[in-house]
Write an enzyme that holds these catalytic residues in place. Structure first.
Site, short mmCIF file in Angstrom:
data_model
loop_
_atom_site.label_atom_id
_atom_site.label_comp_id
_atom_site.label_asym_id
_atom_site.label_seq_id
_atom_site.Cartn_x
_atom_site.Cartn_y
_atom_site.Cartn_z
N HIS A 1 0.81 -1.10 -0.09
CA HIS A 1 -0.03 0.07 -0.14
C HIS A 1 0.91 1.29 0.07
O HIS A 1 1.73 1.33 0.90
CB HIS A 1 -1.03 0.10 1.21
N ALA A 2 0.68 1.93 -0.90
CA ALA A 2 1.57 3.18 -1.38
C ALA A 2 1.84 4.11 -0.23
O ALA A 2 3.01 4.56 0.20
CB ALA A 2 1.26 3.81 -2.67
N ARG A 3 0.44 4.66 0.61
CA ARG A 3 0.80 5.63 1.31
C ARG A 3 1.33 5.12 2.77
O ARG A 3 1.39 6.06 3.68
CB ARG A 3 -0.54 6.17 1.69
N ARG B 1 -3.14 4.80 -2.43
CA ARG B 1 -3.18 3.26 -1.64
C ARG B 1 -2.63 2.37 -2.56
O ARG B 1 -1.99 1.26 -2.36
CB ARG B 1 -4.51 2.96 -0.97
N ARG C 1 -5.61 -7.46 -2.31
CA ARG C 1 -6.93 -7.94 -2.66
C ARG C 1 -6.83 -8.95 -3.91
O ARG C 1 -7.72 -9.23 -4.20
CB ARG C 1 -7.90 -7.12 -2.52
N HIS D 1 2.75 -3.40 6.81
CA HIS D 1 1.91 -2.18 6.43
C HIS D 1 1.81 -1.27 7.73
O HIS D 1 2.46 -1.58 8.75
CB HIS D 1 0.56 -2.77 6.57
N SER D 2 1.09 -0.34 7.47
CA SER D 2 0.72 0.42 8.76
C SER D 2 -0.82 0.96 8.41
O SER D 2 -1.23 0.85 7.10
CB SER D 2 1.71 1.81 8.59
N TYR E 1 -11.06 -6.94 10.27
CA TYR E 1 -11.86 -6.81 9.17
C TYR E 1 -11.91 -8.00 8.10
O TYR E 1 -10.51 -8.09 7.73
CB TYR E 1 -12.35 -5.69 8.55
N GLU F 1 0.88 -4.50 11.01
CA GLU F 1 0.83 -2.97 10.84
C GLU F 1 1.35 -2.36 11.97
O GLU F 1 1.47 -2.51 13.06
CB GLU F 1 -0.87 -3.06 11.27
O1 0X9 Z 1 -6.28 -3.78 4.48
C1 0X9 Z 1 -5.37 -4.45 4.39
O2 0X9 Z 1 -4.78 -4.62 3.43
C2 0X9 Z 1 -4.34 -4.32 5.69
N1 0X9 Z 1 -4.57 -2.97 6.33
S1 0X9 Z 1 -4.09 -1.73 5.72
O3 0X9 Z 1 -4.78 -0.66 6.65
N2 0X9 Z 1 -2.52 -1.88 5.77
O4 0X9 Z 1 -4.51 -1.63 4.40
C3 0X9 Z 1 -4.90 -5.31 6.48
C4 0X9 Z 1 -4.82 -6.71 5.95
C5 0X9 Z 1 -5.15 -7.69 6.92
N3 0X9 Z 1 -5.95 -8.79 6.71
C6 0X9 Z 1 -7.30 -8.61 7.15
N4 0X9 Z 1 -7.69 -7.54 7.85
N5 0X9 Z 1 -7.99 -9.67 6.84
ZN ZN Z 2 -1.71 -1.82 4.14
#
Ligand code: 0X9
Ligand code: ZN
Length: 528
Positions: free
Chosen positions: A173-175, A230, A243, A294-295, A345, A367
């Site tokens: 994720h870029a940001r 992002r 994703r 990530h963060s 989530y 994170e």
């Molecule tokens: O949403 C994401 O890809 C990750 N968080 S972020 O804020 N860095 O974008 C978390 C992914 C972790 N996996 C799940 N939450 N299922």
């Molecule tokens: Zn991320």
């Protein structure tokens, strides 16, 4: 007492909110808010959700002045965290423009004083490889959509070729700039580890590969055009790389709307960046663990992330994530919370579900700082780079120690038990992910190119107690919206973050004119 969401209010808000602006702008007047609402709803409204957690209430979101006006008109309650993000972004840009860059040549000590752009990051990779040529080789993983290198460092001491490989990848994720900065810092700590010390000893036993920027185009865009970008840069709209992996691709927490921040792409592995990383992992039978950096939110997340099933290796992961948290706490008493990913989530198509599901890698998403719901989120100050980097070193060291004890893992998807089920995409057949549930499949990801084979060149102790959580109640970090806590209630006029900041409590009534307008607009959209 909070109120229960009125479906009409939600419908109206969904209809009148403009889509989240992804284009470059200064963000003058954009505010950061806490809103006590279902994050699914906030996401559908086009808000840029910075932090949320499906099992708790409340989210940190960025709103434009127009979105704020609509919020006010609809009467939703919120708490202002930062009234003008533009000021903070400008301060960061001014600091970066005026600050001393690293001196040319060698490994200038001021490199880690601030965040560095992509080219400077590549320079540092080259400088580390040159300075530590006995231990380090440059790894060419592949090429991004816009032709930038996805490049890393392989770090080890002389020894047998078949030692276990631990992969650390940053900046899907870029940001999330701290991911780049901390990953480079950690690679450097290992590359320059003192002889006979803890890290040096680990390098006798394993090969550590660090790829600090998996998304070079997005990262560059976040420096040059849009700080809060992002995704990658597909068609100028972008695909969320986290994703786009082939286990449970297209399921919960992934959007089939290209404009959405969590857009999963037309099919699993549609993007050259995920293809490159996938092929790199597929090609290495010695790979045993993956840490995806990530963060923000100070979290240690383990599979599954696509949904709430427990992984077959659940007990192992509970221990691994707790041990990592303990090791990181030893650095400077910063607490990272270990939880199953989906508890944050659901996020189907994420990398760790694929590396665990298909290859059995011991897979963790980390994170980094700041903590859940903490300012300044993605705009973390440069003074946090070194301490966060030290925490990442502790996390990597624990992954190495644990992986050496555990040995190779079993693919989480191979036993027919909990998990997405057989048929998930290991990328070798060109078959899109096997568990699409909400999206139509397109062409195999392998057809997009960019998945060239990788080449190389060039040269804690446990605390025993769980520290108390420090975050504001009701929030946890993450910048994407996909979780749903359905039927959320809003604590009107309360301060969900406990941050002592301005609260705008309003009742949930909605002007009839606005409501009728919104419902009319919804109907029109349905007919279209
Ligand atoms: O949403 C994401 O890809 C990750 N968080 S972020 O804020 N860095 O974008 C978390 C992914 C972790 N996996 C799940 N939450 N299922
Ligand atoms: Zn991320």
């Amino acid at each position: 007492m909070g109120f229960r969401w009125n479906p009409l209010v939600v419908a109206a808000a969904l209809a009148v909110f403009p889509a989240m602006a992804q284009a470059s702008d200064s963000h003058y007047g954009d505010a950061l808010l806490y809103i006590d609402a279902s994050t699914d709803t906030l996401h559908d409204m086009g808000l840029d959700v910075w932090t949320h957690r499906s099992t708790q209430r409340g989210a940190m979101v960025r709103v434009t002045p127009q979105q704020m006006a609509t919020l006010d008109a609809t009467g939703w309650s919120y708490t202002i965290v930062d009234p003008d993000l533009g000021t903070r972004l400008d301060a960061e840009a001014t600091r970066l423009a005026g600050g001393p860059g690293p001196l040319p040549g060698g490994l200038p000590a001021n490199y880690h004083d601030d965040y560095r752009d992509f080219d400077t990051t590549l320079d540092r990779i080259a400088a580390i490889a040159a300075a530590e040529s006995e231990r380090t080789t440059i790894v060419e993983v592949g090429t991004s959509l816009e032709g930038r290198p996805i490049r890393g460092l392989s770090i080890t001491n002389p020894g047998p070729a078949d030692r276990p490989v631990i992969l650390v990848q940053g900046t899907q994720h870029a940001r999330e700039w701290i991911s780049t900065a901390a990953s480079i810092y950690a690679a450097e700590q290992y590359a320059s580890a003192s002889s006979g010390g803890y890290l040096d000893n680990q390098l006798d036993q394993v090969v550590l590969v660090v790829v600090p920027v998996v998304n070079p185009d997005g990262y560059t865009f976040s420096w040059e055009d849009e700080r809060l970008w992002r995704k990658n840069r597909r068609d100028g709209i972008g695909v969320d790389l986290n994703r786009n992996w082939g286990v449970a691709w297209g399921g919960d927490g992934a959007s089939d709307e290209p404009e959405a921040p969590n857009y999963h792409g037309p099919n699993a592995f549609s993007e050259p960046e995920t293809v490159a990383m996938r092929d790199f992992i597929n090609a290495d039978p010695n790979m045993i663990a993956l840490l995806d950096v990530h963060s923000f939110g100070q979290l240690l997340l383990y599979p599954w992330g696509y949904g709430f099933d427990n992984p077959p290796a659940d007990a192992l992961y509970v221990d691994l994530a707790q041990d990592m948290s303990d090791a990181m706490f030893q650095v400077d008493s910063t607490w990272y919370q270990p939880i199953q990913s989906s508890e944050l989530y659901p996020a189907a198509g994420n990398v760790i579900d694929w590396t665990y599901g298909v290859h059995g890698l011991h897979s963790i998403t980390i994170e980094l700082r700041p903590g859940p719901g903490e300012e300044p989120g993605f705009l973390l100050g440069p003074e946090d780079i070194v301490p966060t980097g030290d925490e990442l070193v502790a996390a990597i060291a624990q992954v190495i120690d644990s992986s050496l004890v555990l040995g190779p893992g079993t693919p989480g998807d191979s036993d027919g038990g909990d998990g997405p089920g057989p048929g998930d995409d290991d990328g070798t057949t060109g078959d899109p992910g096997g568990d699409e549930t909400t999206s139509t499949s397109g062409e195999p990801g392998d057809s997009t190119g960019g998945g060239q084979g990788a080449t190389t060149s060039g040269g804690g102790e446990e605390s025993g107690t769980e520290p108390p959580p420090t975050p504001p109640a009701g929030t946890a970090g993450s910048d994407d919206d996909s979780g749903s806590s359905g039927g959320d209630e809003a604590g009107v006029g309360t301060d969900p973050g406990g941050c002592g900041c301005t609260t705008s409590g309003r009742d949930s009534g909605l002007g009839w004119g606005l409501l009728l307008l919104a419902v009319g607009s919804l109907r029109r959209r349905r007919r279209a």
